[in-house]
Design a protein around this motif. Structure first.
Motif, PDB file in Angstrom:
ATOM      1  N   PHE A 112      -3.870  -4.939   8.012  1.00 45.06           N
ATOM      2  CA  PHE A 112      -3.472  -4.884   6.593  1.00 45.06           C
ATOM      3  C   PHE A 112      -2.402  -5.951   6.385  1.00 45.06           C
ATOM      4  O   PHE A 112      -1.275  -5.823   6.864  1.00 45.06           O
ATOM      5  CB  PHE A 112      -2.947  -3.495   6.259  1.00 45.06           C
ATOM      6  CG  PHE A 112      -2.355  -3.358   4.868  1.00 45.06           C
ATOM      7  CD1 PHE A 112      -2.998  -3.877   3.760  1.00 45.06           C
ATOM      8  CD2 PHE A 112      -1.158  -2.688   4.668  1.00 45.06           C
ATOM      9  CE1 PHE A 112      -2.469  -3.745   2.488  1.00 45.06           C
ATOM     10  CE2 PHE A 112      -0.610  -2.531   3.405  1.00 45.06           C
ATOM     11  CZ  PHE A 112      -1.262  -3.064   2.307  1.00 45.06           C
ATOM     12  N   SER A 113      -2.762  -7.021   5.677  1.00 42.05           N
ATOM     13  CA  SER A 113      -1.824  -8.103   5.387  1.00 42.05           C
ATOM     14  C   SER A 113      -1.250  -7.857   3.996  1.00 42.05           C
ATOM     15  O   SER A 113      -1.935  -8.058   2.994  1.00 42.05           O
ATOM     16  CB  SER A 113      -2.534  -9.459   5.454  1.00 42.05           C
ATOM     17  OG  SER A 113      -3.086  -9.663   6.745  1.00 42.05           O
ATOM     18  N   ALA A 114       0.015  -7.404   3.954  1.00 40.19           N
ATOM     19  CA  ALA A 114       0.607  -7.011   2.675  1.00 40.19           C
ATOM     20  C   ALA A 114       0.905  -8.216   1.793  1.00 40.19           C
ATOM     21  O   ALA A 114       0.842  -8.128   0.564  1.00 40.19           O
ATOM     22  CB  ALA A 114       1.884  -6.207   2.922  1.00 40.19           C
ATOM     23  N   GLY A 115       1.273  -9.353   2.398  1.00 37.34           N
ATOM     24  CA  GLY A 115       1.468 -10.581   1.638  1.00 37.34           C
ATOM     25  C   GLY A 115       2.418 -10.418   0.464  1.00 37.34           C
ATOM     26  O   GLY A 115       3.554  -9.962   0.620  1.00 37.34           O
ATOM     27  N   SER A 116       1.947 -10.767  -0.736  1.00 37.68           N
ATOM     28  CA  SER A 116       2.795 -10.749  -1.929  1.00 37.68           C
ATOM     29  C   SER A 116       3.174  -9.344  -2.366  1.00 37.68           C
ATOM     30  O   SER A 116       4.026  -9.175  -3.234  1.00 37.68           O
ATOM     31  CB  SER A 116       2.090 -11.473  -3.080  1.00 37.68           C
ATOM     32  OG  SER A 116       0.839 -10.861  -3.355  1.00 37.68           O
ATOM     33  N   GLY A 117       2.568  -8.343  -1.765  1.00 39.98           N
ATOM     34  CA  GLY A 117       2.949  -6.963  -2.062  1.00 39.98           C
ATOM     35  C   GLY A 117       1.763  -6.029  -2.069  1.00 39.98           C
ATOM     36  O   GLY A 117       0.739  -6.324  -2.676  1.00 39.98           O
ATOM     37  N   GLY A 118       1.879  -4.937  -1.358  1.00 38.16           N
ATOM     38  CA  GLY A 118       0.818  -3.947  -1.325  1.00 38.16           C
ATOM     39  C   GLY A 118       1.392  -2.608  -0.921  1.00 38.16           C
ATOM     40  O   GLY A 118       2.528  -2.516  -0.435  1.00 38.16           O
ATOM     41  N   LYS A 119       0.621  -1.559  -1.133  1.00 44.79           N
ATOM     42  CA  LYS A 119       1.030  -0.222  -0.746  1.00 44.79           C
ATOM     43  C   LYS A 119      -0.060   0.405   0.106  1.00 44.79           C
ATOM     44  O   LYS A 119      -1.236   0.062  -0.012  1.00 44.79           O
ATOM     45  CB  LYS A 119       1.283   0.660  -1.976  1.00 44.79           C
ATOM     46  CG  LYS A 119       2.459   0.229  -2.834  1.00 44.79           C
ATOM     47  CD  LYS A 119       2.672   1.204  -3.987  1.00 44.79           C
ATOM     48  CE  LYS A 119       3.881   0.807  -4.819  1.00 44.79           C
ATOM     49  NZ  LYS A 119       4.118   1.791  -5.924  1.00 44.79           N
ATOM     50  N   HIS A 120       0.352   1.346   0.955  1.00 40.47           N
ATOM     51  CA  HIS A 120      -0.642   2.121   1.687  1.00 40.47           C
ATOM     52  C   HIS A 120      -0.069   3.466   2.090  1.00 40.47           C
ATOM     53  O   HIS A 120       1.140   3.692   2.074  1.00 40.47           O
ATOM     54  CB  HIS A 120      -1.202   1.348   2.887  1.00 40.47           C
ATOM     55  CG  HIS A 120      -0.252   1.151   4.028  1.00 40.47           C
ATOM     56  ND1 HIS A 120      -0.672   0.816   5.297  1.00 40.47           N
ATOM     57  CD2 HIS A 120       1.101   1.248   4.112  1.00 40.47           C
ATOM     58  CE1 HIS A 120       0.353   0.702   6.108  1.00 40.47           C
ATOM     59  NE2 HIS A 120       1.446   0.956   5.420  1.00 40.47           N
ATOM     60  N   SER A 121      -0.996   4.368   2.402  1.00 36.90           N
ATOM     61  CA  SER A 121      -0.659   5.707   2.888  1.00 36.90           C
ATOM     62  C   SER A 121      -1.510   5.970   4.114  1.00 36.90           C
ATOM     63  O   SER A 121      -2.688   5.595   4.162  1.00 36.90           O
ATOM     64  CB  SER A 121      -0.942   6.755   1.809  1.00 36.90           C
ATOM     65  OG  SER A 121      -0.735   8.066   2.321  1.00 36.90           O
ATOM     66  N   GLU A 122      -0.917   6.616   5.128  1.00 37.39           N
ATOM     67  CA  GLU A 122      -1.611   6.905   6.376  1.00 37.39           C
ATOM     68  C   GLU A 122      -1.431   8.372   6.713  1.00 37.39           C
ATOM     69  O   GLU A 122      -0.308   8.836   6.892  1.00 37.39           O
ATOM     70  CB  GLU A 122      -1.047   6.022   7.495  1.00 37.39           C
ATOM     71  CG  GLU A 122      -1.241   4.545   7.224  1.00 37.39           C
ATOM     72  CD  GLU A 122      -0.307   3.682   8.026  1.00 37.39           C
ATOM     73  OE1 GLU A 122      -0.763   3.055   8.982  1.00 37.39           O
ATOM     74  OE2 GLU A 122       0.893   3.658   7.695  1.00 37.39           O
ATOM     75  N   LEU A 123      -2.542   9.105   6.795  1.00 39.58           N
ATOM     76  CA  LEU A 123      -2.486  10.556   6.949  1.00 39.58           C
ATOM     77  C   LEU A 123      -3.469  11.041   8.010  1.00 39.58           C
ATOM     78  O   LEU A 123      -4.542  10.460   8.190  1.00 39.58           O
ATOM     79  CB  LEU A 123      -2.826  11.244   5.623  1.00 39.58           C
ATOM     80  CG  LEU A 123      -1.956  10.916   4.409  1.00 39.58           C
ATOM     81  CD1 LEU A 123      -2.580  11.509   3.155  1.00 39.58           C
ATOM     82  CD2 LEU A 123      -0.540  11.447   4.606  1.00 39.58           C
ATOM     83  N   SER A 124      -3.088  12.110   8.678  1.00 44.12           N
ATOM     84  CA  SER A 124      -4.008  12.854   9.533  1.00 44.12           C
ATOM     85  C   SER A 124      -4.329  14.150   8.795  1.00 44.12           C
ATOM     86  O   SER A 124      -3.479  15.037   8.685  1.00 44.12           O
ATOM     87  CB  SER A 124      -3.364  13.164  10.891  1.00 44.12           C
ATOM     88  OG  SER A 124      -4.200  13.992  11.654  1.00 44.12           O
ATOM     89  N   ILE A 125      -5.535  14.243   8.245  1.00 39.91           N
ATOM     90  CA  ILE A 125      -5.855  15.399   7.404  1.00 39.91           C
ATOM     91  C   ILE A 125      -6.636  16.470   8.156  1.00 39.91           C
ATOM     92  O   ILE A 125      -7.020  17.477   7.578  1.00 39.91           O
ATOM     93  CB  ILE A 125      -6.624  14.963   6.133  1.00 39.91           C
ATOM     94  CG1 ILE A 125      -7.935  14.267   6.509  1.00 39.91           C
ATOM     95  CG2 ILE A 125      -5.763  14.057   5.276  1.00 39.91           C
ATOM     96  CD1 ILE A 125      -8.782  13.912   5.305  1.00 39.91           C
TER      97      ILE A 125
END
Length: 267
Positions: A112-125
């Motif tokens: 995941f290359s965030a570069g100029s700006g990004g969001k993410h969520s990482e979950l174990s469901i």
């Protein structure tokens, strides 16, 4: 001039992070759930025994304990983040491109290359613990458009060979940096040689499972070694099913690293 260091498992930063108090906005899940993190390098709250290596700022193995545990949606910029999943299921939501929801299991990995700006969520469901190694890398160029790529490592078919997962090799995932990540699962008695691209590149060798001889030193479970200024790294497999990650990175000036870190404290 060659340089090297050894980082034993017990010398790494070891943290247990619960979803309670001020952390509950970031750490997802029921308060009984928690994240354990073992970090090789020291970057802000990611505590380890030494600063980064080349362009690597974070290298740590993490476990999400409990259904719903993980990281709530949060921002990044000017970082390339990789996750390599070894157990359980990682549900990854990110905003690169048009956005996507991805589910990764053992052998899957992403960049995941965030570069100029990004969001993410990482979950174990699921109820099964999720186990992953996270790698954060400084990008070669700032403010690139965010991007997301995912791949799979088939350990049944690619045994006893060094396989490039991330970098510029055939089938590897691209990353905006002069960096390559390779994985080796091998049997006792085998020997391998890894040759960095130039003398300006270093190699960080991490033993996820098993035991190896590396550049004349013995490394066990979760031990690691960084080498720079060497023509090749010799690896001898001392235990069956040894599982090794090798991160090759261009070596950069430490003063430039400190300037970059001070400007990107929010990562």
């Amino acid at each position: 001039m060659s340089q090297s260091f050894i980082l034993r498992n017990e010398e790494r930063g070891h943290d247990l992070i619960k979803s309670d108090g001020s952390r509950s906005s970031y750490i997802a899940g029921h308060p009984d759930g928690f994240v354990t993190r073992a970090s090789s390098f020291n970057f802000h709250e990611y505590q380890g025994g030494r600063p980064g290596f080349g362009t690597i700022r974070v290298f740590g193995d993490e476990v999400f304990h409990g259904a719903g545990c993980g990281y709530n949606m949060h921002p990044h910029h000017n970082f390339a983040i990789c996750a390599f999943v070894f157990g359980g299921q990682l549900t990854h939501v990110n905003t690169a491109g048009e956005g996507m929801v991805d589910q990764l299991r053992a052998g899957d990995y992403y960049v995941f290359s965030a570069g100029s700006g990004g969001k993410h969520s990482e979950l174990s469901i699921t109820t099964e613990d999720m186990q992953a190694i996270y790698l954060w890398v400084m990008p070669e160029q700032l403010y690139l458009p965010p991007a997301y790529h995912r791949g799979h490592f088939d350990f049944r078919r690619r045994r006893n060979e060094i396989v490039m997962l991330v970098g510029d090799g055939d089938g590897a995932l691209p990353i905006p940096q002069d960096l390559r990540v390779s994985r080796l699962i091998a049997d006792r008695g085998r020997s391998f040689r890894y040759a960095p691209r130039t003398a300006s590149h270093g190699a960080y060798v991490f033993v996820r499972e098993g035991r190896i001889g590396c550049a004349g030193e013995e490394l066990g479970y979760r031990d690691s070694m960084g080498l720079s200024g060497v023509a090749a790294v010799d690896i001898d497999i001392l235990d069956d099913d040894s599982d090794i990650l090798i991160v090759e990175t261009i070596m950069i000036d430490e003063a430039n690293i400190k300037t970059w870190e001070s400007e990107h404290a929010g990562h």
